[in-house]
Write an enzyme that holds these catalytic residues in place. Structure first.
Site, mmCIF file in Angstrom:
data_model
loop_
_atom_site.group_PDB
_atom_site.id
_atom_site.type_symbol
_atom_site.label_atom_id
_atom_site.label_comp_id
_atom_site.label_asym_id
_atom_site.label_seq_id
_atom_site.Cartn_x
_atom_site.Cartn_y
_atom_site.Cartn_z
ATOM 1 N N THR A 13 -5.827 6.405 8.210
ATOM 2 C CA THR A 13 -6.429 6.598 6.885
ATOM 3 C C THR A 13 -6.432 5.313 6.067
ATOM 4 O O THR A 13 -6.693 5.336 4.865
ATOM 5 C CB THR A 13 -5.709 7.709 6.090
ATOM 6 O OG1 THR A 13 -4.354 7.322 5.864
ATOM 7 C CG2 THR A 13 -5.743 9.024 6.847
ATOM 8 N N THR A 14 -6.129 4.191 6.729
ATOM 9 C CA THR A 14 -6.239 2.881 6.089
ATOM 10 C C THR A 14 -7.097 1.997 6.988
ATOM 11 O O THR A 14 -7.158 2.245 8.203
ATOM 12 C CB THR A 14 -4.856 2.218 5.914
ATOM 13 O OG1 THR A 14 -4.212 2.124 7.188
ATOM 14 C CG2 THR A 14 -3.980 3.009 4.956
ATOM 15 N N HIS A 35 2.268 8.885 1.160
ATOM 16 C CA HIS A 35 1.181 8.797 0.188
ATOM 17 C C HIS A 35 1.593 9.717 -0.955
ATOM 18 O O HIS A 35 2.158 10.779 -0.705
ATOM 19 C CB HIS A 35 -0.127 9.277 0.810
ATOM 20 C CG HIS A 35 -0.500 8.534 2.070
ATOM 21 N ND1 HIS A 35 -1.320 7.442 2.072
ATOM 22 C CD2 HIS A 35 -0.108 8.717 3.358
ATOM 23 C CE1 HIS A 35 -1.445 6.982 3.315
ATOM 24 N NE2 HIS A 35 -0.715 7.736 4.121
ATOM 25 N N HIS A 83 5.645 6.434 6.724
ATOM 26 C CA HIS A 83 5.276 6.033 5.368
ATOM 27 C C HIS A 83 4.781 7.247 4.596
ATOM 28 O O HIS A 83 4.594 8.314 5.186
ATOM 29 C CB HIS A 83 4.214 4.925 5.398
ATOM 30 C CG HIS A 83 2.926 5.401 5.992
ATOM 31 N ND1 HIS A 83 2.628 5.260 7.326
ATOM 32 C CD2 HIS A 83 1.872 6.066 5.448
ATOM 33 C CE1 HIS A 83 1.452 5.812 7.570
ATOM 34 N NE2 HIS A 83 0.966 6.311 6.445
ATOM 35 N N GLU A 136 -2.960 13.357 1.367
ATOM 36 C CA GLU A 136 -4.273 12.920 1.857
ATOM 37 C C GLU A 136 -5.026 14.131 2.403
ATOM 38 O O GLU A 136 -6.160 14.382 2.022
ATOM 39 C CB GLU A 136 -4.100 11.839 2.922
ATOM 40 C CG GLU A 136 -3.527 10.552 2.334
ATOM 41 C CD GLU A 136 -3.923 9.331 3.110
ATOM 42 O OE1 GLU A 136 -3.572 9.248 4.299
ATOM 43 O OE2 GLU A 136 -4.579 8.440 2.524
ATOM 44 N N HIS A 180 0.830 -1.212 0.000
ATOM 45 C CA HIS A 180 0.000 0.000 0.000
ATOM 46 C C HIS A 180 0.859 1.255 0.000
ATOM 47 O O HIS A 180 0.429 2.329 -0.424
ATOM 48 C CB HIS A 180 -0.894 0.047 1.243
ATOM 49 C CG HIS A 180 -1.714 -1.180 1.450
ATOM 50 N ND1 HIS A 180 -2.756 -1.522 0.610
ATOM 51 C CD2 HIS A 180 -1.651 -2.172 2.365
ATOM 52 C CE1 HIS A 180 -3.294 -2.652 1.022
ATOM 53 N NE2 HIS A 180 -2.640 -3.072 2.082
ATOM 54 N N HIS A 198 3.711 10.524 6.715
ATOM 55 C CA HIS A 198 3.147 10.283 8.046
ATOM 56 C C HIS A 198 4.160 9.603 8.950
ATOM 57 O O HIS A 198 4.634 8.509 8.617
ATOM 58 C CB HIS A 198 1.899 9.391 7.931
ATOM 59 C CG HIS A 198 0.732 10.088 7.294
ATOM 60 N ND1 HIS A 198 -0.304 9.401 6.683
ATOM 61 C CD2 HIS A 198 0.445 11.410 7.194
ATOM 62 C CE1 HIS A 198 -1.184 10.299 6.227
ATOM 63 N NE2 HIS A 198 -0.749 11.516 6.517
HETATM 64 ZN ZN LIG Z 1 -0.620 7.459 6.076
#
Ligand SMILES: [Zn+2]
Ligand SMILES: *[C@@H]1O[C@H](CO)[C@@H](O)[C@H](O)[C@H]1NC(C)=O
Length: 307
Positions: A220-221, A116, A114, A126, A87, A139
């Site tokens: 957010t996952t 995005h 991690h 995000e 992801h 993040h």
């Molecule tokens: Zn994140």
């Protein structure tokens, strides 16, 4: 023995299916995809205090308790393990780095970092700020340091530090060890060890980190646990265009390398009845150019020499 093996295989299959089940919109749209895109995420993802959100700066209420953070261990040089988890790309931070201050109720241990991203400069973050999305969002996920198990599900179990990433034409040396590791973890469930680096060098200059937004939200996952104290910093990280493009070029969502990893971004969620706060900017003293000159760019290298 045979039975045990069958059971283990079954347990593995079940957990694997559950973990592999959710995906981002870009994957759900692929022909023959069977994964659940964001609209079908279950668990707490359907609740009302979710993340990410659009931050409307004029509606963010100034809170004088939102003082600067103290970062511990962020200047340690380490050989971090980084992995492609299907992801995102995730640096495992282990123990040794934690944060305090910033009106957090306790110290929080850094667990992983991690990102995005997109392939475009204006849709990979995000969170958005006044409707503007950035090229990426980083993040740094922390967990409350506590001896009791009570924190497990409380709404302050996690503190996530979110940094927007902007693209420019200057190389970001602090990010280079991560960028160089990407080609070694192209496919899901692979990992590699990065060259020695420190977290501090991946962040904007410390004196810029006094400006931030704060609200309570979720991961957010999936399962989108509503356990996160969010801190979204105003000052973006700046990457060179080539460094930024490496993420969507080197990383893939799948073993067959049919879809490059990008747009791993959850759509915006409703703010609802929540209030967003902003930090109290201290005196302008800290933004004097002289101070900037005195702050070394690669702080952990300097620290390393002094040790
Ligand atoms: Zn994140
Ligand atoms: C990295 O990959 C190796 C080999 O697949 C595995 O044994 C190890 O547990 C992985 N490490 C992490 C931190 O995921």
């Amino acid at each position: 023995m045979q039975l045990l093996r069958t059971l283990l295989a079954l347990a593995y299959a079940v957990s694997y299916t559950a973990a592999a089940h959710w995906c981002y919109e870009i994957q759900a749209k692929e022909p023959n995809s069977h994964c659940q895109g964001p609209a079908d995420w279950t668990g707490d993802c359907k609740k009302t205090h979710q993340s990410p959100i659009n931050i409307v700066t004029t509606e963010a209420k100034m809170n004088p308790d939102l003082k600067p953070f103290t970062f511990h261990g962020y200047d340690q040089k380490k050989k971090w393990v980084v992995k492609n988890d299907g992801h995102s790309v995730k640096m495992m931070l282990g123990d040794g780095s934690f944060i305090a201050g910033g009106d957090l109720p306790a110290q929080y241990q850094a667990v992983q970092l991690h990102l995005h991203w997109s392939q475009e400069f204006d849709k990979g973050s995000e969170h958005s700020i006044d409707g503007k999305h950035f090229a990426m969002e980083m993040h740094v996920v922390h967990e409350k340091a506590t001896s009791s198990n009570k924190a497990q599900d409380s709404q302050d179990k996690n503190a996530v530090l979110a940094f927007m990433v902007e693209v420019g034409d200057e190389m970001n040396q602090g990010f280079q060890p991560l960028v160089e590791a990407l080609s070694h973890i192209s496919t899901p469930n692979t990992n590699t060890t990065m060259k020695e680096s420190c977290l501090q060098d991946m962040l904007p200059k410390k004196e810029k980190l006094v400006h931030y937004f704060r609200y309570l939200g979720s991961l957010t996952t999936p399962n989108c646990d509503e356990t996160v104290i969010w801190t979204v910093f105003k000052e973006p990280i700046k990457l060179h265009k080539d460094q930024f493009l490496k993420f969507s070029k080197e990383l893939y969502y799948d073993e067959d390398k049919s879809l490059t990893m990008k747009d791993n971004v959850r759509p915006l969620q409703q703010l609802g009845n929540r209030q967003v706060f902003r930090s109290h900017a201290p005196g302008q003293l800290l933004s004097l150019p002289l101070t900037a000159l005195l702050v070394p760019t690669l702080t952990c290298l300097v620290t390393g020499l002094l040790q």
